[in-house]
Design an enzyme around this catalytic site. Sequence first.
Site, PDB file in Angstrom:
ATOM      1  N   HIS A  40      -7.064  -2.007   0.325  1.00 45.56           N
ATOM      2  CA  HIS A  40      -7.992  -2.483  -0.704  1.00 45.56           C
ATOM      3  C   HIS A  40      -9.335  -2.689  -0.014  1.00 45.56           C
ATOM      4  CE1 HIS A  40      -4.400  -3.144  -3.082  1.00 45.56           C
ATOM      5  NE2 HIS A  40      -3.902  -3.816  -2.068  1.00 45.56           N
ATOM      6  N   CYS A  76      10.235   0.136   7.972  1.00 41.88           N
ATOM      7  CA  CYS A  76      11.540  -0.322   8.432  1.00 41.88           C
ATOM      8  C   CYS A  76      12.111   0.680   9.424  1.00 41.88           C
ATOM      9  CB  CYS A  76      12.480  -0.520   7.242  1.00 41.88           C
ATOM     10  SG  CYS A  76      12.692   0.925   6.225  1.00 41.88           S
ATOM     11  N   SER A 102       9.042   2.383   3.279  1.00 45.21           N
ATOM     12  CA  SER A 102       8.385   1.275   2.596  1.00 45.21           C
ATOM     13  C   SER A 102       6.954   1.659   2.186  1.00 45.21           C
ATOM     14  CB  SER A 102       8.490  -0.060   3.315  1.00 45.21           C
ATOM     15  OG  SER A 102       9.864  -0.482   3.327  1.00 45.21           O
TER      16      SER A 102
END
Lengths: 134, 134
Positions: free
Chosen positions: A87, A102, A82
């Site tokens: 940010h 996952c 994934s």
Amino acid sequence: VTYYVIFPNANNRFTTLENIAYPSGNHVFLDFWEAEGLTDANFIEQALCNAAEACGATVLEIKLHVFGENSGITGVALLAESHITIHTWPEFAYAALDVFVCGKCQAEQAIEVLQALFKPATVKINRVMRGVHE
Amino acid sequence: VTYYVIFPNANNRFTTLENIAYPSGNHVFLDFWEAEGLTDANFIEQALCNAAEACGATVLEIKLHVFGENSGITGVALLAESHITIHTWPEFAYAALDVFVCGKCQAEQAIEVLQALFKPATVKINRVMRGVHE
């Protein structure tokens, strides 16, 4: 460090997923305040690599966008399992990260690595289980 | 469509952020079951663009990783206002998406577009406020 842990279990660890039907995953959100390194693209790229490695994930590609000198950085590590994103708002010494892995990857190992690198004074940790109707 | 909405307000809309100190953002998670288009890279790239446009965000770059023919796709739209990601498991007709947008972008507009495109029969929507100590 001040912690706000929204979805802990008794040990502040995340549920392991071995007994839950695939596909499912831990999606963890980290808010870091008074953090370091938020304008340093090389540091952030290495941090994403280290976090992926720590939780047992495989990096497919890392992309960073630098908004300008001494400005924020947006980045993603696309993983076989994934992603990790970041940010940064250096003007607020703030960074928003998420770790979505996952299978048997250990998201909490990534959290420890990221905290050690960015050295936030305040941390909010939140978690959403993905792929299950809960 | 069966909905599981974890963090709705009275109207199933998300809090607007105009009165909350910057930086802050809505980070929304979509689990789609029985969804369409999960192996189609062109469709997914266009869906990410459409979702970004719908919520008023600016796309910096889109990256997709195709795991193989008729296999899953992992993708990200890096935005000036954070990101949209998608991970698909076509073998389960399942996709995990997230939409993280700061400022005045309207995450719920992206949700509507993504639902209309992927046509899931079951949807879980979850939300975490980022950048605030809640």
